[in-house]
Design a protein around this motif. Structure first.
Motif, PDB file in Angstrom:
ATOM      1  N   ASP A 159       0.813  -1.221   0.000  1.00  0.00           N
ATOM      2  CA  ASP A 159       0.000   0.000   0.000  1.00  0.00           C
ATOM      3  C   ASP A 159       0.846   1.270   0.000  1.00  0.00           C
ATOM      4  O   ASP A 159       0.337   2.368   0.235  1.00  0.00           O
ATOM      5  CB  ASP A 159      -0.962   0.013   1.190  1.00  0.00           C
ATOM      6  N   GLY A 160       2.143   1.120  -0.261  1.00  0.00           N
ATOM      7  CA  GLY A 160       3.028   2.285  -0.309  1.00  0.00           C
ATOM      8  C   GLY A 160       3.921   2.411   0.897  1.00  0.00           C
ATOM      9  O   GLY A 160       4.981   3.040   0.823  1.00  0.00           O
ATOM     10  N   THR A 161       3.522   1.832   2.027  1.00  0.00           N
ATOM     11  CA  THR A 161       4.359   1.868   3.225  1.00  0.00           C
ATOM     12  C   THR A 161       4.632   0.470   3.765  1.00  0.00           C
ATOM     13  O   THR A 161       5.647   0.252   4.403  1.00  0.00           O
ATOM     14  CB  THR A 161       3.686   2.674   4.355  1.00  0.00           C
ATOM     15  N   THR A 162       3.730  -0.469   3.492  1.00  0.00           N
ATOM     16  CA  THR A 162       3.824  -1.799   4.103  1.00  0.00           C
ATOM     17  C   THR A 162       3.563  -2.896   3.083  1.00  0.00           C
ATOM     18  O   THR A 162       2.681  -2.763   2.228  1.00  0.00           O
ATOM     19  CB  THR A 162       2.790  -1.927   5.246  1.00  0.00           C
ATOM     20  N   TRP A 163       4.345  -3.969   3.184  1.00  0.00           N
ATOM     21  CA  TRP A 163       4.063  -5.200   2.456  1.00  0.00           C
ATOM     22  C   TRP A 163       3.218  -6.088   3.364  1.00  0.00           C
ATOM     23  O   TRP A 163       3.622  -6.390   4.477  1.00  0.00           O
ATOM     24  CB  TRP A 163       5.356  -5.941   2.118  1.00  0.00           C
ATOM     25  N   PHE A 164       2.058  -6.497   2.876  1.00  0.00           N
ATOM     26  CA  PHE A 164       1.184  -7.408   3.611  1.00  0.00           C
ATOM     27  C   PHE A 164       1.214  -8.759   2.888  1.00  0.00           C
ATOM     28  O   PHE A 164       0.835  -8.848   1.714  1.00  0.00           O
ATOM     29  CB  PHE A 164      -0.247  -6.883   3.647  1.00  0.00           C
ATOM     30  N   THR A 165       1.659  -9.790   3.584  1.00  0.00           N
ATOM     31  CA  THR A 165       1.709 -11.122   2.987  1.00  0.00           C
ATOM     32  C   THR A 165       0.586 -11.977   3.553  1.00  0.00           C
ATOM     33  O   THR A 165       0.557 -12.270   4.752  1.00  0.00           O
ATOM     34  CB  THR A 165       3.065 -11.805   3.247  1.00  0.00           C
ATOM     35  N   TYR A 166      -0.340 -12.344   2.676  1.00  0.00           N
ATOM     36  CA  TYR A 166      -1.435 -13.239   3.038  1.00  0.00           C
ATOM     37  C   TYR A 166      -1.097 -14.645   2.549  1.00  0.00           C
ATOM     38  O   TYR A 166      -0.342 -14.817   1.577  1.00  0.00           O
ATOM     39  CB  TYR A 166      -2.746 -12.787   2.386  1.00  0.00           C
ATOM     40  N   ARG A 167      -1.678 -15.661   3.194  1.00  0.00           N
ATOM     41  CA  ARG A 167      -1.490 -17.047   2.794  1.00  0.00           C
ATOM     42  C   ARG A 167      -2.837 -17.674   2.447  1.00  0.00           C
ATOM     43  O   ARG A 167      -3.785 -17.602   3.242  1.00  0.00           O
ATOM     44  CB  ARG A 167      -0.844 -17.859   3.924  1.00  0.00           C
ATOM     45  N   ILE A 168      -2.906 -18.265   1.258  1.00  0.00           N
ATOM     46  CA  ILE A 168      -4.127 -18.934   0.832  1.00  0.00           C
ATOM     47  C   ILE A 168      -4.449 -20.074   1.795  1.00  0.00           C
ATOM     48  O   ILE A 168      -3.570 -20.868   2.163  1.00  0.00           O
ATOM     49  CB  ILE A 168      -3.981 -19.478  -0.601  1.00  0.00           C
ATOM     50  N   ALA A 169      -5.708 -20.153   2.213  1.00  0.00           N
ATOM     51  CA  ALA A 169      -6.117 -21.139   3.220  1.00  0.00           C
ATOM     52  C   ALA A 169      -6.564 -22.465   2.624  1.00  0.00           C
ATOM     53  O   ALA A 169      -6.368 -23.521   3.237  1.00  0.00           O
ATOM     54  CB  ALA A 169      -7.242 -20.561   4.074  1.00  0.00           C
ATOM     55  N   LYS A 170      -7.194 -22.424   1.443  1.00  0.00           N
ATOM     56  CA  LYS A 170      -7.683 -23.654   0.815  1.00  0.00           C
ATOM     57  C   LYS A 170      -7.813 -23.449  -0.683  1.00  0.00           C
ATOM     58  O   LYS A 170      -7.717 -22.316  -1.167  1.00  0.00           O
ATOM     59  CB  LYS A 170      -9.029 -24.061   1.419  1.00  0.00           C
ATOM     60  N   LYS A 171      -8.014 -24.544  -1.417  1.00  0.00           N
ATOM     61  CA  LYS A 171      -8.183 -24.444  -2.860  1.00  0.00           C
ATOM     62  C   LYS A 171      -9.408 -23.596  -3.190  1.00  0.00           C
ATOM     63  O   LYS A 171     -10.337 -23.479  -2.379  1.00  0.00           O
ATOM     64  CB  LYS A 171      -8.342 -25.839  -3.469  1.00  0.00           C
ATOM     65  N   PRO A 172      -9.444 -22.970  -4.383  1.00  0.00           N
ATOM     66  CA  PRO A 172     -10.581 -22.122  -4.751  1.00  0.00           C
ATOM     67  C   PRO A 172     -11.920 -22.839  -4.619  1.00  0.00           C
ATOM     68  O   PRO A 172     -12.044 -24.033  -4.873  1.00  0.00           O
ATOM     69  CB  PRO A 172     -10.279 -21.761  -6.215  1.00  0.00           C
ATOM     70  N   TYR A 173     -12.904 -22.052  -4.211  1.00  0.00           N
ATOM     71  CA  TYR A 173     -14.247 -22.522  -3.899  1.00  0.00           C
ATOM     72  C   TYR A 173     -15.203 -21.985  -4.955  1.00  0.00           C
ATOM     73  O   TYR A 173     -15.130 -20.809  -5.322  1.00  0.00           O
ATOM     74  CB  TYR A 173     -14.600 -22.005  -2.503  1.00  0.00           C
ATOM     75  N   ARG A 174     -16.102 -22.819  -5.453  1.00  0.00           N
ATOM     76  CA  ARG A 174     -17.037 -22.417  -6.511  1.00  0.00           C
ATOM     77  C   ARG A 174     -18.392 -22.089  -5.900  1.00  0.00           C
ATOM     78  O   ARG A 174     -18.936 -22.855  -5.104  1.00  0.00           O
ATOM     79  CB  ARG A 174     -17.178 -23.552  -7.531  1.00  0.00           C
ATOM     80  N   THR A 175     -18.946 -20.949  -6.309  1.00  0.00           N
ATOM     81  CA  THR A 175     -20.250 -20.542  -5.792  1.00  0.00           C
ATOM     82  C   THR A 175     -20.977 -19.715  -6.850  1.00  0.00           C
ATOM     83  O   THR A 175     -20.473 -19.524  -7.959  1.00  0.00           O
ATOM     84  CB  THR A 175     -20.101 -19.759  -4.476  1.00  0.00           C
TER      85      THR A 175
END
Length: 236
Positions: A159-175
């Motif tokens: 966002d310009g000041t911080t790197w945010f690292t997220y981790r995928i929790a599960k395979k993609p879900y269809r809806t």
């Protein structure tokens, strides 16, 4: 009218129709990608210029003196501007050079320039659900490889000041597209329990249709000040 004239006229109509179909396919497969690449590059340039001119204030870490009860609370963050970029997203699973701007709202025009933030959902790194949509096909195909996402994959947001690292929790879900609960603060079906710092990615399903949606959820794993350099997930 002779049979020969009828056949010739019909043949000419078929040739014309075929040419139009080819042009239509070229437009969607090629030209929208060219337009999207130019638009995304322009949004990235705008964002980088903005950060260089007016750096976003970095929030102090929890428990620091700046956040003690004796201090005045920080002012509310400036709202994101509709259709304007505010962050960059990187997904190493999609390739080392995969990076797209994240813009505010998911309007048709916005998604032609990059990824769209679901207005009203959390900001990057905040408690709640930071939810983002992107095209699967056309306009640069940003989420073409969406089904390849796997648990543990990194999704990195700057966002310009911080790197945010997220981790995928599960395979993609269809809806279905009407399942708006997937972007709730605690998204239904994600397996998350209670308040947290979550990320939701959405795109169309099937690949060339829009009857359904593919959803991928992630949780915040780490943060890193931009001044410390790129996170290890992007240094390969």
């Amino acid at each position: 009218m002779s049979v020969r004239l009828v056949v010739r006229t019909f043949s000419e109509l078929c040739i014309t129709a075929g040419a139009l179909i080819i042009l239509f396919v070229v437009y969607f497969l090629f030209w929208t990608g060219v337009k999207a690449a130019d638009a995304a590059e322009g949004e990235i340039d705008t964002l980088q210029s903005q950060w260089a001119r007016e750096p976003v204030a970095q929030a102090p870490p929890p428990g620091s003196a700046e956040t003690s009860p004796s201090k005045d609370p920080d002012p509310a963050p400036v709202p994101y501007r509709a259709g304007k970029p505010f962050a960059m997203m990187h997904i190493p699973r999609f390739g080392a050079g995969w990076e797209w701007p994240v813009l505010e709202n998911t309007a048709v025009g916005t998604l032609k320039k990059g990824l769209g933030h679901y207005s009203g959902t959390a900001r990057p790194g905040d408690t709640g659900n930071f939810a983002v949509a992107g095209h699967r096909r056309t306009y640069g195909d940003p989420f073409k490889d969406f089904p390849k996402l796997r648990p543990g994959d990194a999704v990195v947001v700057n966002d310009g000041t911080t790197w945010f690292t997220y981790r995928i929790a599960k395979k993609p879900y269809r809806t279905v597209p009407t399942d708006t609960a997937v972007v709730d603060p605690v998204p239904r079906g994600s397996g998350f329990e209670g308040a947290g710092r979550y990320l939701t990615l959405t795109t169309c399903e099937p690949e060339w249709g829009s009857s359904h949606r593919l959803i991928a959820w992630a949780h915040l794993d780490a943060t890193r000040p931009v001044s410390d350099g790129r996170p290890p997930e992007l240094s390969g």
